[in-house]
Design a protein around this motif. Structure first.
Motif, short mmCIF file in Angstrom:
data_model
loop_
_atom_site.label_atom_id
_atom_site.label_comp_id
_atom_site.label_asym_id
_atom_site.label_seq_id
_atom_site.Cartn_x
_atom_site.Cartn_y
_atom_site.Cartn_z
N GLY A 1 0.79 -1.23 0.00
CA GLY A 1 0.00 0.00 0.00
C GLY A 1 0.82 1.27 0.00
O GLY A 1 0.33 2.33 -0.41
N ASN A 2 2.07 1.19 0.45
CA ASN A 2 2.93 2.37 0.50
C ASN A 2 4.15 2.27 -0.41
O ASN A 2 4.99 3.18 -0.42
CB ASN A 2 3.41 2.62 1.94
N ALA A 3 4.23 1.20 -1.19
CA ALA A 3 5.41 0.99 -2.03
C ALA A 3 5.63 2.12 -3.03
O ALA A 3 6.77 2.42 -3.40
CB ALA A 3 5.30 -0.35 -2.76
N HIS A 4 4.54 2.77 -3.46
CA HIS A 4 4.69 3.87 -4.43
C HIS A 4 5.42 5.07 -3.86
O HIS A 4 5.84 5.97 -4.61
CB HIS A 4 3.31 4.30 -4.94
N LEU A 5 5.58 5.12 -2.54
CA LEU A 5 6.27 6.23 -1.90
C LEU A 5 7.78 6.00 -1.76
O LEU A 5 8.49 6.88 -1.27
CB LEU A 5 5.68 6.47 -0.50
N SER A 6 8.25 4.85 -2.20
CA SER A 6 9.66 4.50 -1.99
C SER A 6 10.61 5.51 -2.60
O SER A 6 11.58 5.94 -1.97
CB SER A 6 9.95 3.11 -2.55
N ARG A 7 10.35 5.91 -3.83
CA ARG A 7 11.27 6.82 -4.50
C ARG A 7 11.39 8.14 -3.73
O ARG A 7 12.49 8.69 -3.59
CB ARG A 7 10.82 7.08 -5.93
N ARG A 8 10.27 8.63 -3.26
CA ARG A 8 10.29 9.89 -2.53
C ARG A 8 11.15 9.78 -1.27
O ARG A 8 11.91 10.69 -0.93
CB ARG A 8 8.86 10.30 -2.17
N TYR A 9 11.03 8.65 -0.56
CA TYR A 9 11.80 8.48 0.66
C TYR A 9 13.27 8.22 0.37
O TYR A 9 14.15 8.67 1.12
CB TYR A 9 11.20 7.36 1.51
N LEU A 10 13.57 7.52 -0.71
CA LEU A 10 14.97 7.32 -1.07
C LEU A 10 15.61 8.64 -1.46
O LEU A 10 16.76 8.93 -1.09
CB LEU A 10 15.08 6.30 -2.21
N ASP A 11 14.88 9.46 -2.23
CA ASP A 11 15.40 10.78 -2.61
C ASP A 11 15.68 11.63 -1.37
O ASP A 11 16.72 12.27 -1.26
CB ASP A 11 14.41 11.51 -3.52
N ALA A 12 14.71 11.65 -0.44
CA ALA A 12 14.87 12.46 0.77
C ALA A 12 16.01 11.93 1.64
O ALA A 12 16.79 12.70 2.20
CB ALA A 12 13.57 12.49 1.55
N SER A 13 16.12 10.61 1.75
CA SER A 13 17.20 10.03 2.55
C SER A 13 18.56 10.43 1.99
O SER A 13 19.47 10.83 2.74
CB SER A 13 17.09 8.50 2.58
N ALA A 14 18.71 10.35 0.67
CA ALA A 14 19.97 10.74 0.04
C ALA A 14 20.26 12.22 0.28
O ALA A 14 21.40 12.60 0.59
CB ALA A 14 19.91 10.44 -1.46
#
Length: 693
Positions: A227-240
Motif C-alpha cells: 500500500g505504501n510501495a509507491h512512496l519508496s522513491r520519494r523516501y529514497l530521494d529524501a534520505s539521500a
C-alpha cells in the motif's frame, strides 16, 4: 498502569552499563556474536541460537540479558554442556577454567513468545511504541531493543551478525550491513552484519516490498508494504538528500546502510542504520522533510555518539535543533524565530511547577511536559550555545565530537568541555544554570520611563529577574518612527538598568526580540492554544445540553489531552463562584456565547460555524476553539463543538496533535482550518503612546 517502554529500556540500559562498569574485570571480552532467529508469526514465537566467541581473561562466567519468559534449552562451550542460571531476565553461564589467551565459543539455544497488543485507540500519549515492546504476528513483527529477544551480553561484542528466518513473503531487517537475502523452500532469509555494534538490537519484519539504491557508497533501502510501495522513491530521494546535508555538517555517515522501514502501528523510532515509521505516518506528505531528517540526524547523535544517561539525555534536544528547528531556520530567519517562540509558549503552557525538572534529569519523553523539557528546552540550550560560540565554532565542535566520540558514551559534561575547548569560553556557570536547574529565568521590565531630551528622547528603566538569578546576555530592541535600535545588556543581578537615547519618537520596547533566550514567558504573552488546555492543572469541563459527543468519545478526548482527571460539571452547575480561577472546556455551545464570539472571524450558531470566512454546516464538521477566559485574565476557555456524534468521534483523538493552534475546524475528521490568536502586548514588550512629544 503499564510502564512506559522507553523508561523501561533506559532503566535496563543504565543497570547494564552500571553492571559493566562495576564488574568489567569479571566479565570476559566478547569478540563476536552470531545470532540466528526464526520467526513464527502464527504462534507469536521466536526460536533462537546465539554463538559468542569470547576470551575469558580469567572470568568464571558470562552474563546476558534475555526476556524473562524465555526458555533456555541449552548452553555449550566448545561443544560441551555447561551450567547456567536464568532468573528474572538475566542469564549467567559458567565458563571452564582456561589459561592464556585461548578463545572459547559459547552456544545458547532458547525460545520465547512475544505478543504485546497495540491499543485499540492510539490516544495521543508520548510513548513512541504505544506500549508495544515486542510482538510477533501475521500483522507484523516488532522486537524492540528493550525486549531482550536474544541473549544480549553485558559487554558489547566487537562484531555482530544476525541471521533471520521467516515464512516466505516476510522480509526482516535489523541493524548493520545486509550481507544477503533470499527465499527458498517456503522460507525467507536475510543476514546482517555490524562491524561495530552500537547497542542492543531491534528487529522488524513484514510483507515488505524492497527498493534500494547506493548513494556515495551508502546503500539506501525502503521496506514498505504494497500500500505504501509507491512512496519508496520519494523516501529514497529524501534520505539521500539529508544524509548528504548532514555529512557536510557532522562528518562521515557512521553506519553501513540507511533504511526507512514501515511499521504496522504508529511509531517514529530511529535505530542504528534505520528508522521505523508507522504506516499512517509514512503516508503523510510532510514526513520526508520533517520526521525523516530527525531520524537521520539520530544516526550521528544518539545512535552514533551514544548518550550517557547519568547526566540526562542530550540527544533529543540536539537532534530536534539540528533537524526540526534548523530546517525551519533555513527557510527564513522569521520561521526560525517563530519556532523558538513556540518552544517558549509550549513550555510555559505545559510545564507546571509540579512537572518541572532540569535537563540533567531528562531521560526520555513520558508526557507533554517532559517533551517540552527534553526537546524544547534542549533546543534552546543548544541555540544559546551556538549564539555564544558563533556558527563556525559550533559546527566545528559538533564535527569534532562526532569524530572523537563515535560509539562512545557521551554526557552533557563532555559536550560542554568540547565547546569550552573550541571556543575558549568558560561553560561552568552556563552548565550549572541551564542543565542542573529546572524552569528558567523570569524577566520583566520595571520603572520604564520616557523623556524628551533636546531634539531626541531618552527611554530608561530596569530589567528585573526573580531568583534564582541567571548570567544572561540579553538583547533589547527599541522601535522608533525611523527604525529599530538594539543593545545587549548583561544580566547578573535582580535589577539591571538600561538606557536608550534616540532621535525619533519611541514606539515599542521589546525584550529579546529574536527569542534567542530560553525564559519563562507569562500567561499574558502566551496565545490561547490547545496546549494551554493540555497543560492546565485546574481544568473544569462544562457539559452543556447541546453537547453532541457521546460520553465515551468525550472521555477519549480528555484522555488524549492528558485531562482524564478534570472536574466535570453540568452547565447549570457552572456558577461564577464554581468556575472562578479555572480553565474551562465546554462541550457544546453554552448559553453565554462570548466564548465563541470573542474569537476574530468566528461566528457560531446551533448547527453551523464560520471561521476564516468559510462556513461549516455539514453533520461531519466540528470545531475546537481556545480563547481567553471571559472573566479571568490568566485563564483560558475552550469550546468543543461537533455538529454530530460522528463528527466528534472522527476528530476527538486528532486535536491533541495540533497543540500550538488556537482554533481547529474539521470535516469528516480532516483538518480544514487552523490558526493562532495573536497576543497584543505582554510583559516582554512595552508600547509607548504614539503621540509622545
Amino acid at each position: 498502569m503499564k510502564m512506559n517502554i522507553f523508561a523501561l529500556y533506559v532503566a535496563l540500559l543504565l543497570s547494564s552499563s552500571l553492571l559493566v562498569s562495576c564488574s568489567a574485570s569479571g566479565q570476559p571480552a566478547v569478540l563476536r556474536q552470531e545470532i540466528e532467529v526464526t520467526l513464527f508469526p502464527d504462534t507469536h514465537e521466536v526460536s533462537g541460537k546465539s554463538m559468542v566467541t569470547i576470551k575469558p581473561h580469567g572470568a568464571a562466567g558470562i552474563s546476558f540479558k534475555l526476556a524473562p519468559d524465555s526458555t533456555v534449552t541449552g548452553a555449550l562451550v566448545n561443544g560441551k554442556s555447561v551450567q547456567f542460571n536464568f532468573i528474572g531476565g538475566f542469564l549467567s553461564v559458567d565458563l571452564p577454567d582456561v589459561s592464556g589467551e585461548k578463545s572459547l565459543t559459547l552456544e545458547i539455544t532458547y525460545h520465547c513468545g512475544f505478543n504485546d497488543q497495540p491499543p485499540e485507540n492510539m490516544i495521543g500519549g508520548e510513548d513512541p511504541t504505544y506500549g508495544v515492546n515486542a510482538i510477533v504476528s501475521r500483522q507484523g513483527v516488532f522486537l524492540g531493543p528493550g525486549a531482550a529477544w536474544y541473549p544480549a551480553p553485558t559487554v558489547m561484542p566487537g562484531r555482530r551478525t544476525v541471521r533471520i528466518t521467516a515464512p516466505a513473503g516476510i522480509e526482516a531487517i535489523t541493524s548493520g550491513r545486509r550481507v544477503s537475502r533470499g527465499t527458498a523452500a517456503g522460507v525467507s532469509m536475510s543476514v546482517w552484519e555490524e562491524a561495530r555494534p552500537a547497542g542492543d538490537l531491534a528487529l522488524s519484519a513484514g510483507t515488505y516490498r524492497i527498493e534500494e539504491r547506493i548513494v556515495e557508497g551508502t546503500p539506501l533501502y525502503t521496506y514498505f508494504t504494497a500500500g505504501n510501495a509507491h512512496l519508496s522513491r520519494r523516501y529514497l530521494d529524501a534520505s539521500a538528500r539529508y544524509i548528504s546535508f548532514y555529512k557536510t555538517l557532522f562528518g562521515p555517515y557512521p553506519f553501513e546502510k540507511f533504511a526507512v522501514v514501515e511499521n504496522f502501528f504508529p511509531s517514529g523510532y530511529g535505530f542504528p542504520s534505520y528508522t521505523l515509521l508507522g504506516s499512517t505516518i509514512i503516508r503523510l506528505p510532510f514526513i520526508p522533510d520533517t520526521s525523516l531528517p530527525h531520524e537521520i540526524a539520530h544516526s550521528w547523535w544518539g545512535n552514533g555518539v551514544l548518550v550517557d544517561y547519568r547526566e540526562g539525555n542530550w540527544s533529543e534536544g540536539l537532534v530536534t535543533y539540528l533537524a526540526d528547528y534548523l530546517l525551519e531556520e533555513r527557510k527564513s530567519p522569521e520561521d526560525g524565530r517563530e519556532y523558538r517562540l513556540r518552544i517558549l509558549t509550549d513550555y510555559a503552557s505545559l510545564v507546571t511547577p509540579d512537572r518541572d525538572s532540569p535537563l540533567s534529569g531528562f531521560k526520555g519523553r513520558m508526557d507533554p511536559a517532559s517533551r517540552s523539557i527534553g526537546y524544547g528546552k534542549g533546543v534552546m540550550v543548544f541555540h544559546m550555545i551556538r549564539k555564544m560560540t558563533g556558527d563556525a565554532v559550533f559546527f566545528q565542535t559538533l564535527r569534532e565530537i562526532s569524530r572523537e566520540r563515535l560509539f562512545a558514551m557521551t554526557s552533557w559534561s563532555d559536550f560542554m568541555n568540547h565547546f569550552a575547548r573550541q571556543s575558549g569560553k568558560d561553560f561552568k556557570t552556563f552548565s550549572k544554570e541551564w542543565l542542573t536547574r529546572g524552569s528558567g529565568p523570569r524577566l520583566s521590565f520595571s520603572g520604564v520611563g520616557i523623556a524628551r531630551n533636546g531634539e531626541g528622547w531618552t527611554v530608561s528603566g530596569d530589567l528585573s529577574q526573580s531568583a534564582p538569578l541567571y548570567h544572561i546576555p540579553l538583547q533589547l530592541e527599541l522601535e522608533t518612527s525611523s527604525g529599530r535600535v538594539r543593545q545587549t545588556i548583561s544580566l547578573e543581578r535582580a535589577r539591571t538598568p538600561f538606557t536608550f537615547i534616540v532621535k525619533s519618537p519611541p514606539g515599542r520596547l521589546v525584550l529579546d526580540p529574536d527569542a534567542d533566550l530560553f525564559r519563562i514567558v507569562t500567561p499574558a504573552e502566551i496565545p490561547p492554544t490547545v496546549n494551554r488546555i493540555k497543560g492546565s492543572h485546574s481544568l473544569v469541563v462544562v457539559m452543556t445540553p447541546h453537547c453532541r459527543a457521546k460520553p465515551e468519545t468525550f472521555r477519549l478526548l480528555l484522555e488524549s489531552l492528558g485531562q482524564q482527571g478534570a472536574t466535570i460539571i453540568s452547565e447549570a452547575e457552572a456558577t461564577s463562584a464554581r468556575i472562578a480561577g479555572h480553565d474551562l472546556l465546554f462541550c457544546g455551545l453554552p448559553k453565554e456565547r462570548d466564548i465563541a464570539d470573542s474569537a476574530h472571524g468566528l461566528s457560531v450558531t446551533g448547527n453551523s460555524f464560520t471561521i476564516d470566512r468559510k462556513t461549516f454546516n455539514h453533520p461531519h464538521d466540528a470545531l475546537f476553539l481556545v480563547t481567553r477566559h471571559p472573566s479571568e485574565r490568566k485563564q483560558v476557555a475552550a469550546l468543543f463543538f461537533p455538529l454530530s456524534a460522528a463528527a466528534a468521534a472522527e476528530c476527538a483523538l486528532k486535536i491533541t496533535h495540533y497543540g500550538k493552534y488556537s482554533y481547529l475546524a474539521f470535516a469528516s475528521g480532516e483538518n480544514r482550518a487552523k490558526g493562532i490568536t495573536p497576543v497584543a502586548s505582554g510583559v516582554g514588550d512595552i508600547i509607548f503612546d504614539s503621540g509622545t512629544e
